[in-house]
Write an enzyme that holds these catalytic residues in place. Structure first.
Site, PDB file in Angstrom:
ATOM      1  N   LYS A  62      49.329  39.636  38.114  1.00 53.52           N
ATOM      2  CA  LYS A  62      48.313  39.217  37.136  1.00 53.52           C
ATOM      3  C   LYS A  62      48.859  39.351  35.713  1.00 53.52           C
ATOM      4  CE  LYS A  62      44.777  40.692  40.398  1.00 53.52           C
ATOM      5  NZ  LYS A  62      43.927  41.820  40.825  1.00 53.52           N
ATOM      6  N   GLN A 121      41.602  47.803  39.038  1.00 52.92           N
ATOM      7  CA  GLN A 121      42.172  47.360  40.316  1.00 52.92           C
ATOM      8  C   GLN A 121      41.634  48.190  41.486  1.00 52.92           C
ATOM      9  OE1 GLN A 121      44.306  44.637  40.878  1.00 52.92           O
ATOM     10  NE2 GLN A 121      43.886  45.131  43.010  1.00 52.92           N
ATOM     11  N   ASP A 156      35.947  40.454  36.789  1.00 54.81           N
ATOM     12  CA  ASP A 156      36.079  40.576  38.244  1.00 54.81           C
ATOM     13  C   ASP A 156      34.734  40.331  38.945  1.00 54.81           C
ATOM     14  OD1 ASP A 156      38.347  40.904  39.684  1.00 54.81           O
ATOM     15  OD2 ASP A 156      38.401  43.091  39.580  1.00 54.81           O
TER      16      ASP A 156
END
Ligand code: NAP
Length: 298
Positions: free
Chosen positions: A54, A98, A121
């Site tokens: 990413k 994450q 997200d």
């Protein structure tokens, strides 16, 4: 790998990156560079790889990024304090924590601490709620959003389709089902959400026009579970031991590709299908967050 029925996730992600780059150029002309903060806790090897990919995509597209790596033993209070600082940092438009977090963190508390408008997200309860309500002003989780985009750009008709989603996880299966069953364009599907307690899973699968596998069980979907012509989307990423591989393992999906590919109407390869789309959607969400900060769209 070259088959006529492959859905090329890398190529479609490339198209989306081109579109996102144009939006970044427009933002930069207004003095804004989109910024994304990554937060990684501990040394989970897969998480390192995912964040690395990413970061690379941000660099390629011209998105500013910074990565905060916290030790495994970090307290929840310290993580929440970092998120609080990122929430008020004007350089940062998106925040990604994450997954998976070490078990001493309460994931819901952590995801609820990220401001909804920086939650690229799509895990904040406000964004989860907006998805359920069909309110397009929220952020959607990147992986299911990427699967839907692959279907749309591969001219697969979602409206009216019988779609079977395997797996009811919060990151993929549940939001996937929520997106596809909404009343609206590129939705309006009849969705069946299967899980470990589903009776006669094979019968559900064989009814599907579109089968989406997101369980995390290596090569679970076999040829006898797929009706000829079904569109098969393989989200799973699983490590299986392989003594011949240099690192001792190889990655496989949730679909037994060699068996299923010949009878599928269309199918995602794995790797090279859903994975690149997750990153493309994250970049798109980050740029949208930056645009929203300028009130450029809704
Ligand atoms: P998760 O939260 O662990 O959910 C797994 C789901 O699969 C659960 O609902 C579970 O049922 C169900 N399941 C497990 N074994 C089953 C079986 N034998 N029969 C029927 N259902 C079964 O997983 P996730 O986070 O959603 O991720 C799913 C997969 O997608 C993983 O392989 C993950 O690595 C992959 N993934 C890929 C990407 C990408 O970018 N490509 C991104 C995210 C995730 P219960 O609820 O009953 O336990």
């Amino acid at each position: 790998m070259s088959f006529a029925n492959l859905i090329d996730g890398r190529a479609i992600a490339g198209q989306i990156h081109d579109e996102t780059t144009q939006r970044i150029t427009a933002l930069k002309a207004r003095g804004v560079q989109p910024g994304l903060a990554f937060v990684r806790v501990g040394e989970d090897p897969a998480s390192k790889v995912y964040v690395g990919r990413k970061e690379k995509a941000c660099a390629q597209l011209g998105i500013f990024s910074e990565t905060h790596v916290l030790p495994q033993a970090t307290t929840e209070a310290d993580l929440l304090a970092l998120l609080g600082r990122l929430n008020v940092n004007e350089r940062i438009h998106g925040i990604l924590v994450q997954a998976p977090l070490p078990t001493h963190f309460r994931a819901t508390v952590v995801y609820s601490t990220v401001l909804p408008q920086k939650d690229v997200d799509g895990f904040h309860p406000v964004n989860v709620g907006k998805l359920m309500l069909g309110d397009p002003t929220g952020f959607w989780p990147c992986t299911p959003m990427g699967v839907r985009e692959l279907l749309i750009r591969s001219q697969v008709k979602i409206e009216g389709a019988d779609i079977v989603v395997l797996g009811r996880g919060n990151i993929v299966g549940k939001p996937m089902a929520a997106m596809l069953c909404q009343k609206g364009r590129h939705a309006n599907a009849t969705v069946t959400l299967c899980h470990s307690q589903t009776r006669d899973l094979g019968a559900h699968c064989r009814r599907a026009n579109i089968l989406i596998a997101a369980m995390g069980v290596p090569e679970f979907v076999k040829a006898d579970m797929v009706k000829p012509g079904t569109v098969v989307m393989d989200v799973g990423v699983n490590r299986v031991n392989d003594p011949k591989a240099t690192n001792g393992y190889r990655l496989v999906g949730d679909v037994e590709f060699a068996q299923v590919q010949p009878l599928a109407g269309k199918i995602t390869p794995n790797p090279g299908g859903v994975g690149p789309m997750t990153i493309a959607m994250l970049m798109q969400n980050t740029v949208r967050a930056a645009e929203l900060s300028l009130n450029l769209n809704n």
